[in-house]
Design a protein around this motif. Structure first.
Motif, PDB file in Angstrom:
ATOM      1  N   GLY A 186       0.824  -1.160  -0.171  1.00 29.59           N
ATOM      2  CA  GLY A 186       0.013   0.108   0.107  1.00 29.59           C
ATOM      3  C   GLY A 186       0.682   1.275   0.050  1.00 29.59           C
ATOM      4  N   PRO A 187       1.921   1.290   0.994  1.00 29.43           N
ATOM      5  CA  PRO A 187       2.514   2.489   0.876  1.00 29.43           C
ATOM      6  C   PRO A 187       3.153   3.073  -0.673  1.00 29.43           C
ATOM      7  CG  PRO A 187       3.236   1.430   2.986  1.00 29.43           C
ATOM      8  CD  PRO A 187       2.303   0.339   1.779  1.00 29.43           C
ATOM      9  N   LEU A 188       3.559   1.960  -1.312  1.00 28.89           N
ATOM     10  CA  LEU A 188       4.212   2.406  -2.582  1.00 28.89           C
ATOM     11  C   LEU A 188       3.184   3.066  -3.466  1.00 28.89           C
ATOM     12  CD1 LEU A 188       5.962  -1.091  -3.342  1.00 28.89           C
ATOM     13  CD2 LEU A 188       6.912   1.039  -2.540  1.00 28.89           C
ATOM     14  N   ALA A 189       1.602   2.764  -3.277  1.00 27.90           N
ATOM     15  CA  ALA A 189       0.786   3.377  -4.086  1.00 27.90           C
ATOM     16  C   ALA A 189       0.550   4.984  -3.904  1.00 27.90           C
ATOM     17  CB  ALA A 189      -0.569   2.770  -3.905  1.00 27.90           C
ATOM     18  N   ARG A 190       1.338   5.540  -2.752  1.00 28.45           N
ATOM     19  CA  ARG A 190       1.068   6.918  -2.499  1.00 28.45           C
ATOM     20  C   ARG A 190       1.865   7.792  -3.656  1.00 28.45           C
ATOM     21  NH1 ARG A 190       3.877   7.584   3.024  1.00 28.45           N
ATOM     22  NH2 ARG A 190       2.387   5.751   3.354  1.00 28.45           N
ATOM     23  N   TYR A 191       2.849   7.127  -4.433  1.00 26.63           N
ATOM     24  CA  TYR A 191       3.440   7.916  -5.486  1.00 26.63           C
ATOM     25  C   TYR A 191       2.616   8.338  -6.535  1.00 26.63           C
ATOM     26  CZ  TYR A 191       7.452   7.201  -2.480  1.00 26.63           C
ATOM     27  OH  TYR A 191       8.188   7.015  -1.387  1.00 26.63           O
ATOM     28  N   THR A 192       1.270   7.599  -6.611  1.00 27.80           N
ATOM     29  CA  THR A 192       0.475   7.718  -7.847  1.00 27.80           C
ATOM     30  C   THR A 192      -0.996   7.841  -7.110  1.00 27.80           C
ATOM     31  OG1 THR A 192       0.340   5.308  -7.866  1.00 27.80           O
ATOM     32  CG2 THR A 192       1.783   6.217  -9.520  1.00 27.80           C
ATOM     33  N   PRO A 193      -1.349   9.055  -7.088  1.00 32.40           N
ATOM     34  CA  PRO A 193      -2.430   9.489  -6.243  1.00 32.40           C
ATOM     35  C   PRO A 193      -3.674   8.436  -6.678  1.00 32.40           C
ATOM     36  CG  PRO A 193      -1.265  11.314  -6.801  1.00 32.40           C
ATOM     37  CD  PRO A 193      -0.418  10.326  -7.488  1.00 32.40           C
ATOM     38  N   PRO A 194      -4.135   8.364  -7.921  1.00 29.02           N
ATOM     39  CA  PRO A 194      -5.412   7.572  -8.135  1.00 29.02           C
ATOM     40  C   PRO A 194      -5.324   6.324  -7.294  1.00 29.02           C
ATOM     41  CG  PRO A 194      -4.782   8.748 -10.020  1.00 29.02           C
ATOM     42  CD  PRO A 194      -3.589   8.725  -9.103  1.00 29.02           C
ATOM     43  N   LEU A 195      -4.078   5.529  -7.570  1.00 26.21           N
ATOM     44  CA  LEU A 195      -3.761   4.229  -6.828  1.00 26.21           C
ATOM     45  C   LEU A 195      -4.003   4.136  -5.193  1.00 26.21           C
ATOM     46  CD1 LEU A 195      -1.433   2.303  -9.025  1.00 26.21           C
ATOM     47  CD2 LEU A 195      -3.812   2.205  -8.803  1.00 26.21           C
ATOM     48  N   TYR A 196      -3.533   5.492  -4.746  1.00 26.31           N
ATOM     49  CA  TYR A 196      -3.269   5.431  -3.457  1.00 26.31           C
ATOM     50  C   TYR A 196      -4.725   5.331  -2.686  1.00 26.31           C
ATOM     51  CZ  TYR A 196      -2.421   7.714   1.389  1.00 26.31           C
ATOM     52  OH  TYR A 196      -2.367   7.997   2.633  1.00 26.31           O
ATOM     53  N   TYR A 197      -5.738   5.857  -3.126  1.00 23.84           N
ATOM     54  CA  TYR A 197      -7.024   5.794  -2.859  1.00 23.84           C
ATOM     55  C   TYR A 197      -7.932   4.526  -3.186  1.00 23.84           C
ATOM     56  CZ  TYR A 197      -6.290  10.797  -1.895  1.00 23.84           C
ATOM     57  OH  TYR A 197      -5.968  11.866  -1.224  1.00 23.84           O
ATOM     58  N   LEU A 198      -7.604   3.981  -4.210  1.00 22.54           N
ATOM     59  CA  LEU A 198      -8.318   2.968  -4.813  1.00 22.54           C
ATOM     60  C   LEU A 198      -7.655   1.378  -4.449  1.00 22.54           C
ATOM     61  CD1 LEU A 198      -9.133   3.897  -8.347  1.00 22.54           C
ATOM     62  CD2 LEU A 198     -10.794   4.052  -6.431  1.00 22.54           C
ATOM     63  N   PHE A 199      -6.376   1.542  -4.076  1.00 23.37           N
ATOM     64  CA  PHE A 199      -5.535   0.103  -3.649  1.00 23.37           C
ATOM     65  C   PHE A 199      -6.231  -0.763  -2.804  1.00 23.37           C
ATOM     66  CE2 PHE A 199      -1.763  -2.300  -2.839  1.00 23.37           C
ATOM     67  CZ  PHE A 199      -1.321  -2.670  -4.210  1.00 23.37           C
ATOM     68  N   PRO A 200      -6.535  -0.285  -1.603  1.00 26.11           N
ATOM     69  CA  PRO A 200      -7.080  -1.052  -0.606  1.00 26.11           C
ATOM     70  C   PRO A 200      -8.498  -1.478  -0.932  1.00 26.11           C
ATOM     71  CG  PRO A 200      -6.311   1.058   0.374  1.00 26.11           C
ATOM     72  CD  PRO A 200      -5.998   1.127  -1.092  1.00 26.11           C
ATOM     73  N   GLN A 201      -9.386  -0.727  -1.615  1.00 30.99           N
ATOM     74  CA  GLN A 201     -10.655  -1.155  -1.928  1.00 30.99           C
ATOM     75  C   GLN A 201     -10.355  -2.072  -3.043  1.00 30.99           C
ATOM     76  OE1 GLN A 201      -9.658   1.805  -1.593  1.00 30.99           O
ATOM     77  NE2 GLN A 201     -10.941   3.282  -0.413  1.00 30.99           N
TER      78      GLN A 201
END
Length: 246
Positions: A186-201
């Motif tokens: 999950g922390p790796l997705a913070r560098y791509t904002p759209p994935l940061y919010y959608l990744f856990p869901q």
């Protein structure tokens, strides 16, 4: 009876009877048995049989039983009953009894079983049976009934149905492991904002689908069978005439 399973199978009554009453056919679809053999008998005696179940690669438990069947009844139904016992020390099932009932219904047959047994190993056996073995037997019986249904309705052999189930199970496990493992990324997705919010869901949706999604139509599923006995269900009189094998 203690355990009850019911399946609606769109098939001819005679075909269903043959697949369930012929040992070589029965052992192909029933997950609970590895081998079933009829024993010699006199013409006017109930049919005795021997059964075996492989519980580990090099461990097989066996037992004997006695069965009787009513091929024709005035209302069109058929019934078979059995009693069984296993002297094998590794068999949790000490002895038991059960029945199969075949009820014509619409475009097929309502195939019903009810059975119960006495566990061995004292208090430990009773606890193990209630928490683990009895739920496993309910699942194995229902899964086997659906595998039989696929064989009769769609021509999917029991062997092919088993491989279909294994393949789907492997895929579900792979998706679930990937989803759970992905939570740590999950922390790796913070560098791509759209994935940061959608990744856990997205991971949660994938995990839920792997666990709860209905099985493919070519895969046996215990969920397709009724596993709760109606209030009117009762054992047939035929079973009372059978002696417990020793």
């Amino acid at each position: 009876m203690g355990l009850y399973i019911e399946a609606h199978i769109r098939a001819d009554m005679d075909d269903l009877w043959t697949r369930t009453q012929t040992p070589s056919e029965h052992q192909r679809w029933d997950l609970r048995f590895t081998e079933i053999d009829y024993l010699p008998r006199a013409q006017d005696e109930p049919q005795r049989f021997r059964y075996a179940t492989r519980v580990l690669p090099f461990v097989t438990v066996s037992g004997t039983g006695v069965a009787a069947g009513e091929r024709e009844r005035p209302d069109g139904t058929r019934t078979s009953a059995l009693r069984f016992a296993s002297p094998h020390p590794l068999s949790l099932l000490k002895e038991g009894s059960g029945y199969w009932r075949y009820v014509p219904e619409g475009d097929g047959v309502r195939f019903i079983t009810g059975y119960d047994y006495q566990p061995r190993w004292g208090r430990f056996g009773r606890v193990a049976d209630r928490l683990l073995f009895r739920p496993l037997m309910v699942w194995a019986t229902a899964w086997s009934f659906d595998r039989l249904r696929l064989w009769l309705e769609r021509g999917i052999t029991p062997e092919r149905a088993l491989w279909n189930w294994i393949a789907e199970l492997a895929f579900r496990v792979a998706v679930l492991v990937t989803a759970v493992t992905g939570l740590g990324l999950g922390p790796l997705a913070r560098y791509t904002p759209p994935l940061y919010y959608l990744f856990p869901q997205l991971l949660l949706v994938a995990a839920c689908m792997a666990v709860f999604k209905a099985h493919l139509s070519c895969v046996p599923s215990a969920r397709r069978c009724v596993r709760r006995a109606p209030a009117r269900a009762r054992a047939p009189r035929l079973m009372r005439a059978l002696e417990t094998p020793r």
